[in-house]
Every structure is written in structure tokens, then in C-alpha cells.
Design an enzyme around this catalytic site. Structure first.
Site, PDB file in Angstrom:
ATOM      1  N   LYS A 121     -29.959  25.269  30.765  1.00  0.00           N
ATOM      2  CA  LYS A 121     -30.099  25.147  32.218  1.00  0.00           C
ATOM      3  C   LYS A 121     -31.538  24.783  32.592  1.00  0.00           C
ATOM      4  O   LYS A 121     -31.800  24.350  33.707  1.00  0.00           O
ATOM      5  CB  LYS A 121     -29.675  26.445  32.910  1.00  0.00           C
ATOM      6  N   TYR A 161     -35.934  30.067  34.931  1.00  0.00           N
ATOM      7  CA  TYR A 161     -36.577  29.783  33.640  1.00  0.00           C
ATOM      8  C   TYR A 161     -37.995  29.242  33.855  1.00  0.00           C
ATOM      9  O   TYR A 161     -38.917  29.579  33.111  1.00  0.00           O
ATOM     10  CB  TYR A 161     -35.767  28.759  32.848  1.00  0.00           C
TER      11      TYR A 161
END
Length: 352
Positions: free
Chosen positions: A119, A145
Site C-alpha cells: 500500500k 506508512y
């Protein structure tokens, strides 16, 4: 005597459990697992109960962990009703609270290894650059992230400890109660199909049956994360970690059906959340019939995740050249991985 002490955040999830199992098998590691609940499996690792969303509780739980040299962050907070933006604050918070709590205590801290995923490249948004490389530009935020990696870069600057990031895809391993477990989803779906006497039909989008996909064995990921944490050239780097091969569900599906002793039918897209919502009593009967572990139906499979996992009708490929150049050369046959992990779930009496 152990030379290194590992603190594993999220120690009861798929990746955390595998990392715990791997490091406790090594003579040079002392291992501490941190999670809300205690492990439901045998382990020689120490355990600290902690709510990482609470900074005070993190400081309480980690107050005496002065020997920690390596932190492995596999913790992840998710809710079915959240959109991608909703994941941002909770997940940056748990990492920040952990670093805030352990850094002042563990004076010999050497490395923090962070678990990410594809992702990072926008895989969840639609078609993206394939194969994905670690230096590909970021997509439009939000993406927790990015936030977590940036936090580690900022916090480690000028410090004695370094960081690294592992980017696997579809981590497959033995664990329950985890929202991202493809093996348990497939095992339960196939078991229910067999019990009902219906063919095993791929329930996702027709295009997802045909596209190129990839997976990461949890054991391979654990070994890779250890390698990243102790190899000097990995400091300040991110690495794609997958099995090293690719597959299409249309080729894998007959092998799964054969493993469970049922016929493989043609794909038929269904909403698994809806179609599997009335199967609790059926699962209870299966458990009793086959003498399985008495796990609640909601704990053995997450159908929201299943809908997502079977909806990618675009290729998903990660380039693993970088980890090989740095010295991690392991690979796994993904088709065989699925069968081997079904064996593990059978041996644990999770599926018949």
C-alpha cells in the site's frame, strides 16, 4: 547468553507471531513480545501487556526494558468501517508512543525495523507502477506508512540507532483474530463450501482471477526482518520482501480445491460479508463434527478483508532486486506455500 534483545510490537498477529517464533529459536536473542493480549500459543518469549494507543500505558509497560537493542514494529490498528484516511492517526500514534516509551529507557537501542506493505505504492488505490521499486515516488497522501517512516527518519537523526522498513504483500502465516490473514479465509471458505456440497468458486472480481499477484510467507518475512535489523548496509533503507515469484488465482484455485477434496467451479463474484454472515451455526457444527479448536466464527475469518483481497483486478508485483543485492537471497514457491500452510492450520485443528 543472548547478545541482542528484541521487542516485538504486535506480537500476536501473523507477522509478529512468526517473528516471535523465529527469534526465540535463535541462541543469540532474548525476545519480548508486546501486545494487548497474551499469546495464545506456547512461546519462551517474555510478554508485556500494553495498549500502545495510550502513551501512559506504553511508558508503564516499557519502563523496565532497559536491555532492548532492537524494536520490530508489526502492530497495526484497523476497523472495517474506517476509510484509508482514518487509519492515519491511530497507526502513527502507536509507533510514536512506543518510541517515546522505549528510547529513554533502552540506552543501547540499535535499530527499529518497521513493517509496511505494498500500500506504500498505492496498491490499494488501483493500478500502479509494476513492478514496484523501493525508490518509486510516493502517491498522494494520506498514507500512514509515509507518516511512520518519516517519524523514524526524524527521530533517529543524530542518534545511535538506525531504522529499516520491510514491504511485504499478503502475509501468510498461522495466527487467528488477525484481520489480514488470507490462509484462514481460504481455509474456512473451502471448508464451508465442502460442507455445503458446493464447488469451490473464486468469489472475487472476474479480473482478479486472471491478474498477476504475489504473497509473502510469514516465516520468510521474519527471517528478512532479522536480516534487515542486524545488517549494517540495511540501515536507513526499505526493502520489498515477497516470496520472489508471482501467481494467478486461476492457476492456484484448482490446487486449493484438490487439497480440500472438492471440485473447483467457475468464478462467481459474491459479497462475502453478506453471504458468509449466516454461517456461524454451520461453522459451530463443523467444529464439533471434526473436533476442531473451539474458535468463534468471527475469529477464524475476516470477510471484509476477503472482499478486499479478491478484488484486485490489476497486477500486483514488487521488485525484490534490492534485497538480493544487499544479501537476502531466500525465496519460496507460493503455490506450495498455500498447501503447506493449510497443513499447519489442520495440525493446529483450526480447519479439518
Amino acid at each position: 547468553m543472548p547478545q541482542k534483545t528484541a521487542l516485538i510490537l504486535g506480537a500476536t498477529g501473523v507477522s509478529g507471531r512468526s517473528l516471535l517464533t523465529h527469534l526465540t529459536s535463535r541462541d543469540d536473542w532474548k525476545v519480548i513480545g508486546a501486545s494487548r493480549r497474551a499469546p495464545d500459543f506456547r512461546t519462551s518469549a517474555e510478554h508485556v501487556a500494553v495498549d500502545l494507543s495510550d502513551p501512559a500505558d506504553a511508558k508503564r509497560a516499557f519502563a523496565d526494558l532497559k536491555d532492548v537493542t532492537h524494536v520490530f514494529s508489526t502492530a497495526y490498528v484497523s476497523r472495517p468501517e474506517w476509510n484509508w484516511a482514518d487509519h492515519r492517526l491511530p497507526n502513527i500514534t502507536i509507533l510514536k508512543n512506543a518510541i517515546d516509551a522505549i528510547e529513554p529507557v533502552a540506552k543501547g537501542l540499535e535499530h527499529v525495523c518497521l513493517l509496511q506493505g505494498t500500500k506504500y505504492y498505492g496498491q490499494h488505490l488501483g493500478p500502479f507502477k509494476n513492478p514496484a521499486r523501493e525508490d518509486d515516488p510516493r502517491h498522494m497522501p494520506p498514507n500512514f506508512y509515509f507518516d511512520q517512516q518519516d517519524l523514524l527518519i526524524e527521530r533517529s537523526e543524530g542518534k545511535a540507532w538506525s531504522w529499516s522498513c520491510a514491504r511485504p504483500h499478503v502475509i501468510c502465516g498461522l495466527a487467528l483474530g488477525n484481520p489480514l490473514n488470507l490462509i484462514s479465509v481460504l481455509g474456512v471458505y473451502a471448508t464451508i463450501s465442502k460442507e455445503l456440497g458446493v464447488p469451490l468458486r473464486f468469489p472475487g472480481k472476474p479480473g482478479a482471477f486472471e491478474t498477476i499477484y504475489q504473497a509473502t510467507d510469514a516465516g520468510l518475512l521474519a527471517r528478512a526482518m532479522e536480516w534487515m535489523a542486524i545488517t549494517p548496509s540495511c540501515a536507513g533503507e526499505a526493502f520489498n520482501i515477497t516470496n520472489g515469484d508471482f501467481f494467478r488465482y486461476k492457476h492456484l484455485w484448482p490446487k486449493i480445491a484438490d487439497y480440500f477434496g472438492i471440485e473447483a467451479g467457475p468464478p462467481q463474484q459474491i459479497d462475502l460479508v453478506t453471504f458468509m454472515s449466516d454461517k456461524t451455526e454451520l461453522w459451530d457444527r463443523i467444529v464439533k463434527k471434526h473436533g476442531l479448536q473451539d474458535n468463534p466464527y468471527a475469529r477464524v475469518a475476516d470477510w471484509n478483508f476477503a472482499n478486499y483481497a479478491f478484488s484486485n483486478d490489476w497486477d500486483v508485483m514488487s521488485d525484490t532486486t534490492k534485497c538480493r543485492k544487499h544479501g537476502f537471497l531466500e525465496f519460496i514457491d507460493t503455490h506450495q506455500m498455500f498447501l503447506d500452510q493449510f497443513d499447519q492450520f489442520r495440525a493446529a485443528k483450526i480447519i479439518p
